[in-house]
Write a protein that holds these residues in place. Structure first.
Motif, PDB file in Angstrom:
ATOM      1  N   LEU A  50       0.795  -1.519  -0.170  1.00 51.42           N
ATOM      2  CA  LEU A  50       0.144   0.011  -0.071  1.00 51.42           C
ATOM      3  C   LEU A  50       1.048   1.403  -0.002  1.00 51.42           C
ATOM      4  CD1 LEU A  50      -2.141  -2.440   1.440  1.00 51.42           C
ATOM      5  CD2 LEU A  50      -3.210  -0.399   2.479  1.00 51.42           C
ATOM      6  N   PRO A  51       0.519   2.014  -0.420  1.00 52.67           N
ATOM      7  CA  PRO A  51       1.211   4.075  -0.473  1.00 52.67           C
ATOM      8  C   PRO A  51       1.430   3.807   1.210  1.00 52.67           C
ATOM      9  CG  PRO A  51      -0.755   3.507  -1.956  1.00 52.67           C
ATOM     10  CD  PRO A  51      -0.884   2.664  -1.188  1.00 52.67           C
ATOM     11  N   ALA A  52       2.804   4.623   1.112  1.00 56.97           N
ATOM     12  CA  ALA A  52       2.657   5.104   2.587  1.00 56.97           C
ATOM     13  C   ALA A  52       1.410   6.031   3.631  1.00 56.97           C
ATOM     14  CB  ALA A  52       3.748   6.197   2.488  1.00 56.97           C
ATOM     15  N   GLY A  53       0.906   6.730   2.671  1.00 61.05           N
ATOM     16  CA  GLY A  53      -0.864   7.203   3.777  1.00 61.05           C
ATOM     17  C   GLY A  53      -1.649   6.541   3.677  1.00 61.05           C
ATOM     18  N   ALA A  54      -1.765   5.685   2.542  1.00 57.47           N
ATOM     19  CA  ALA A  54      -2.846   4.566   3.051  1.00 57.47           C
ATOM     20  C   ALA A  54      -2.247   3.448   4.058  1.00 57.47           C
ATOM     21  CB  ALA A  54      -3.662   3.949   1.559  1.00 57.47           C
ATOM     22  N   LEU A  55      -1.060   3.169   3.611  1.00 60.35           N
ATOM     23  CA  LEU A  55      -0.660   2.228   5.576  1.00 60.35           C
ATOM     24  C   LEU A  55      -0.643   2.944   6.872  1.00 60.35           C
ATOM     25  CD1 LEU A  55       0.466  -0.719   5.804  1.00 60.35           C
ATOM     26  CD2 LEU A  55       2.538   0.067   5.116  1.00 60.35           C
ATOM     27  N   ASP A  56      -0.620   3.953   6.709  1.00 64.37           N
ATOM     28  CA  ASP A  56       0.032   5.406   7.492  1.00 64.37           C
ATOM     29  C   ASP A  56      -1.937   5.464   8.593  1.00 64.37           C
ATOM     30  OD1 ASP A  56       2.293   5.662   7.459  1.00 64.37           O
ATOM     31  OD2 ASP A  56       2.497   7.654   6.986  1.00 64.37           O
ATOM     32  N   LYS A 113      -9.684   5.422   0.326  1.00 64.97           N
ATOM     33  CA  LYS A 113     -10.830   5.459  -0.901  1.00 64.97           C
ATOM     34  C   LYS A 113      -9.169   5.817  -2.059  1.00 64.97           C
ATOM     35  CE  LYS A 113     -15.463   6.540   0.213  1.00 64.97           C
ATOM     36  NZ  LYS A 113     -16.526   7.508   0.257  1.00 64.97           N
ATOM     37  N   GLY A 114      -9.850   5.334  -3.094  1.00 64.02           N
ATOM     38  CA  GLY A 114      -8.957   5.523  -4.082  1.00 64.02           C
ATOM     39  C   GLY A 114      -7.716   4.771  -3.688  1.00 64.02           C
ATOM     40  N   VAL A 115      -7.368   3.504  -3.457  1.00 66.15           N
ATOM     41  CA  VAL A 115      -5.995   3.299  -2.895  1.00 66.15           C
ATOM     42  C   VAL A 115      -5.214   2.530  -3.813  1.00 66.15           C
ATOM     43  CG1 VAL A 115      -4.479   2.087  -1.148  1.00 66.15           C
ATOM     44  CG2 VAL A 115      -6.380   3.561  -0.531  1.00 66.15           C
ATOM     45  N   PRO A 116      -4.493   2.668  -4.079  1.00 64.40           N
ATOM     46  CA  PRO A 116      -3.222   2.183  -5.290  1.00 64.40           C
ATOM     47  C   PRO A 116      -2.710   1.193  -4.841  1.00 64.40           C
ATOM     48  CG  PRO A 116      -2.187   4.026  -5.288  1.00 64.40           C
ATOM     49  CD  PRO A 116      -3.714   3.663  -4.361  1.00 64.40           C
ATOM     50  N   VAL A 117      -2.914  -0.320  -5.131  1.00 58.29           N
ATOM     51  CA  VAL A 117      -1.629  -1.342  -4.349  1.00 58.29           C
ATOM     52  C   VAL A 117      -1.182  -2.539  -5.274  1.00 58.29           C
ATOM     53  CG1 VAL A 117      -2.600  -3.905  -3.124  1.00 58.29           C
ATOM     54  CG2 VAL A 117      -4.151  -1.331  -3.095  1.00 58.29           C
ATOM     55  N   THR A 118       0.431  -2.215  -4.946  1.00 61.07           N
ATOM     56  CA  THR A 118       1.036  -3.315  -6.278  1.00 61.07           C
ATOM     57  C   THR A 118       0.992  -4.234  -4.863  1.00 61.07           C
ATOM     58  OG1 THR A 118       2.817  -1.330  -6.568  1.00 61.07           O
ATOM     59  CG2 THR A 118       3.460  -4.021  -6.822  1.00 61.07           C
ATOM     60  N   VAL A 119       0.264  -5.474  -6.122  1.00 64.66           N
ATOM     61  CA  VAL A 119      -0.076  -6.682  -5.667  1.00 64.66           C
ATOM     62  C   VAL A 119       1.209  -7.686  -6.620  1.00 64.66           C
ATOM     63  CG1 VAL A 119      -2.215  -6.382  -4.768  1.00 64.66           C
ATOM     64  CG2 VAL A 119      -1.442  -7.666  -6.852  1.00 64.66           C
ATOM     65  N   ARG A 120       1.568  -8.896  -5.585  1.00 67.06           N
ATOM     66  CA  ARG A 120       2.342 -10.170  -6.042  1.00 67.06           C
ATOM     67  C   ARG A 120       1.246 -11.689  -5.549  1.00 67.06           C
ATOM     68  NH1 ARG A 120       5.677 -13.654  -4.053  1.00 67.06           N
ATOM     69  NH2 ARG A 120       5.202 -13.194  -1.417  1.00 67.06           N
ATOM     70  N   VAL A 121       1.472 -12.456  -6.695  1.00 61.74           N
ATOM     71  CA  VAL A 121       0.555 -13.393  -6.766  1.00 61.74           C
ATOM     72  C   VAL A 121       1.146 -14.136  -5.271  1.00 61.74           C
ATOM     73  CG1 VAL A 121      -0.441 -15.813  -6.906  1.00 61.74           C
ATOM     74  CG2 VAL A 121      -1.196 -13.301  -8.387  1.00 61.74           C
TER      75      VAL A 121
END
Length: 248
Positions: A50-56, A113-121
């Protein structure tokens, strides 16, 4: 998540609102909340950044409200795009959506809201291709850092979706035939989910429970000392999620 999508030729269009359990910290994980119909017939586990702001925001919300249940509601997307391709086409690596405190479809509260998330399977399986378990009570084990989790491996219906936070019991690593090994359980961390079974029948009434200590058998996984397959004591610290009705 009751939407159904089919192409004119009868194939499933896997585009949909694919809600996910959100758990863990450093890293965060996502577990798709599956059903046995199109487009949700996939068991998928993801490691997420998660981006730092969303994770905070998530960390602060957990501190205020206790580390209860959180979910992620991604914008509609074809979940089949997460499958690692054998044809050289790279799997999807990004999602965008809303983080909820609580279940996103059952009265949860959106916190960011509108959180861009990088994912790995970590795990991907089409449940239409899943076979009945023939090897005891099956789970999938994964985790990094100080975190270890089990997700009940879904096979044929009826079934149940369960995610557990667990720990390995020191001094309990053994070969498949029971000889002690000196492996440090702190090294038992898996970037990709590893099948593990427990010596009992598969079924919701036989599932693992909080506080239980059981022996897990990793038949296909090498221990840190390179033993081919091993067993280890697993203590269940907390049940993070349980769903029965959606998979009946």
């Amino acid at each position: 998540m009751t939407d159904h999508h089919h192409h004119p030729n009868g194939e499933c269009d896997t585009t949909g609102r694919h809600g996910m359990l959100l758990f863990g910290a450093g890293p965060v994980y996502l577990s798709h909340l599956p059903m046995y119909h199109c487009p949700h017939h996939f068991q998928v586990l993801l490691e997420a950044e998660l981006p730092a702001g969303a994770l905070d925001t998530l960390t602060a919300d957990r501190a205020r409200h206790g580390d209860g249940q959180y979910t992620f509601d991604p914008d509609p997307f074809p979940i089949a795009e997460l499958e690692p391709g054998s044809d050289g086409v790279p799997a999807r690596t990004t999602l965008t959506g809303t983080v909820f405190r609580g279940h996103f479809e059952r009265g949860g509260t959106p916190i960011v809201k509108g959180v861009p998330v990088t994912v790995r399977v970590v795990w991907f399986r089409d449940l239409e291709e899943a076979a009945a378990s023939g090897d005891g009570l099956p789970y999938l084990c994964f985790g990094r850092g100080e975190q270890v989790f089990l997700a009940h491996e879904l096979t044929t219906r009826p079934n149940f979706d369960q995610v557990l936070a667990v720990r390995f019991v020191p001094g309990t690593v053994r070969t498949q035939v029971g000889h002690p090994l000196d492996d440090d359980v702190a090294e038992l961390r898996f970037a990709r989910a590893q099948p593990v079974s427990f010596g009992r029948d598969d079924g919701v009434d036989r599932r693992l429970h909080d506080g239980e200590v059981a022996t897990g058998l990793f038949r296909l996984t090498r221990s840190p000392s390179a033993a081919r397959g091993f067993s280890v004591g697993v203590e269940v610290e907390r049940e993070l999620y349980l769903e029965i009705d959606e998979l009946a």
